[in-house]
Design a protein around this motif. Sequence first.
Motif, short mmCIF file in Angstrom:
data_model
loop_
_atom_site.label_atom_id
_atom_site.label_comp_id
_atom_site.label_asym_id
_atom_site.label_seq_id
_atom_site.Cartn_x
_atom_site.Cartn_y
_atom_site.Cartn_z
N UNK A 1 0.83 -1.20 0.00
CA UNK A 1 0.00 0.00 0.00
C UNK A 1 0.86 1.25 0.00
N UNK A 2 1.97 1.19 0.72
CA UNK A 2 2.89 2.33 0.75
C UNK A 2 3.50 2.57 -0.63
N UNK A 3 3.85 1.49 -1.31
CA UNK A 3 4.40 1.64 -2.66
C UNK A 3 3.37 2.22 -3.62
N UNK A 4 2.13 1.77 -3.49
CA UNK A 4 1.07 2.29 -4.35
C UNK A 4 0.88 3.79 -4.10
N UNK A 5 0.89 4.19 -2.85
CA UNK A 5 0.72 5.61 -2.53
C UNK A 5 1.87 6.44 -3.10
N UNK A 6 3.08 5.91 -3.01
CA UNK A 6 4.24 6.62 -3.54
C UNK A 6 4.17 6.75 -5.06
N UNK A 7 3.75 5.66 -5.72
CA UNK A 7 3.63 5.70 -7.17
C UNK A 7 2.55 6.69 -7.60
N UNK A 8 1.45 6.67 -6.90
CA UNK A 8 0.35 7.59 -7.21
C UNK A 8 0.81 9.04 -7.04
N UNK A 9 1.51 9.31 -5.94
CA UNK A 9 2.01 10.66 -5.69
C UNK A 9 3.00 11.08 -6.77
#
Length: 211
Positions: free
Chosen positions: A13-21
């Motif tokens: 989830x952290x990686x997804x948030x970083x990619x989205x950002x």
Amino acid sequence: MRVNLEARAAAAESRRAQTRARLIEAAISVILEKGHESASIEDFVAAAGVSRGTFYNYFPTIEDLLHHLNGQISEELNRTLGPALTGIDDPAALLAAVVHKILATFVADPVRGWLALKIESTALPRQAVFEARFDAIHRAAVSGGRFRDCDVAAARNLVFGGFRMAQRDIVMGEAGPEHAVDLVALMLSAFGLTPEEALQISRDAFEAARA
């Protein structure tokens, strides 16, 4: 095993948030440079350093991305309005405070103001948060006798349209920030206030927004 699974889920989830950002920040830089009309998905993924497939995992279309950016800007603006509107009971003064505060925010952050201006020129729908805020102010002003009774959609178009033109002229340097004083005064006059009172309310709100 349960701990490991929870840790993996949290990391994913952290990686997804970083990619989205990263995609969002890349989109901002591309739109500022090229405009939304010329920007392509290839531009966004190149700037973010991700694949085209990754882009689609987050945003099915460019319009979805623009809508997200527009919503993000609107939510940020809406949060800044809270403290600025505290203690204002007169709906006429409240409307003036909202318009002046948003314009002052864009003047203080011209990059964000320019981005909002570019997105506003798309066919995306207006953000509901500001429509709801305006409609509530208008209802209170009409019921309290501060504004003459008129169609709320017409009143909304007057304010939103005038705001967008002022935003454009100020962000592009074609008018100074004080341009908004007369603009808001004209809006309030159209709703039934005397020109003298409308100008005083607008000037007070302008000065408070810049304080």
